[in-house]
Design a protein around this motif. Structure first.
Motif, PDB file in Angstrom:
ATOM      1  N   PHE A  79     -21.661 -25.865 -66.027  1.00 46.70           N
ATOM      2  CA  PHE A  79     -22.916 -26.542 -66.327  1.00 46.70           C
ATOM      3  C   PHE A  79     -23.773 -26.756 -65.087  1.00 46.70           C
ATOM      4  O   PHE A  79     -24.986 -26.893 -65.196  1.00 46.70           O
ATOM      5  N   THR A  98     -26.622 -30.429 -73.618  1.00 48.53           N
ATOM      6  CA  THR A  98     -25.651 -31.500 -73.876  1.00 48.53           C
ATOM      7  C   THR A  98     -24.262 -30.865 -73.965  1.00 48.53           C
ATOM      8  O   THR A  98     -24.135 -29.662 -74.270  1.00 48.53           O
ATOM      9  N   PRO A  99     -23.225 -31.636 -73.739  1.00 49.63           N
ATOM     10  CA  PRO A  99     -21.877 -31.070 -73.864  1.00 49.63           C
ATOM     11  C   PRO A  99     -21.614 -30.474 -75.256  1.00 49.63           C
ATOM     12  O   PRO A  99     -20.982 -29.424 -75.364  1.00 49.63           O
ATOM     13  N   GLY A 126     -15.382 -28.168 -70.030  1.00 49.15           N
ATOM     14  CA  GLY A 126     -15.206 -29.586 -69.736  1.00 49.15           C
ATOM     15  C   GLY A 126     -14.027 -29.929 -68.845  1.00 49.15           C
ATOM     16  O   GLY A 126     -13.837 -31.088 -68.490  1.00 49.15           O
TER      17      GLY A 126
END
Length: 145
Positions: A79, A98-99, A126
């Protein structure tokens, strides 16, 4: 979507001291997802990744793609590629997806590449990953949609 591609002789991703993805010759692809990335962006990027000519032919010219050299593709979500670094001394991530959107787009990109190429490995969205590689050349390009 941004894809920082690196031609490698080997690359691997580890999480918690366990290798979760590894390739020999091929492309290490660090993938940044933007908020407006959608299905057309995903398919265009998958096509570009597999057809971008960065491998040498018999004359030493970059005329071959990863499929033509039977190389691997290691896709790693990153990211930070979507950070805004135009001012200040600290990156801003307000321009990143956004995640929830990021994981959906990244998973779709992985599937799109896997449908077209048999040798695909991935990092873990993540996770705190350690990426090691031997950049061949070095050859590195930033692909954007």
């Amino acid at each position: 979507m941004k894809a920082l591609i690196q031609r490698v002789t080997q690359a691997q991703v580890t999480v918690d001291n366990a290798t979760i993805g590894a390739i020999d010759q091929g492309l290490l692809v660090l993938v940044g997802i933007d908020p407006d990335d959608d299905a057309p962006n995903i398919h265009k990027m998958a096509h570009r990744l597999l057809h971008y000519r960065v491998f040498a032919d018999a004359d030493g010219r970059m005329n071959l793609n990863v499929q033509q050299v039977s190389g691997g593709v290691l896709l790693v979500p990153q990211f930070t590629l979507s950070a805004d670094t135009r001012k200040g001394l600290r990156p801003s991530f307000t321009s990143a997806a956004t995640p929830e959107h990021g994981v959906t787009v990244f998973s779709s990109l992985v599937e799109a590449v896997k449908q077209r190429h048999p040798r695909v490995e991935t990092g873990q969205f993540g996770a705190n990953m350690q990426v090691s590689l031997t950049n061949d050349g070095p050859v590195t390009f930033l692909l954007e949609h």
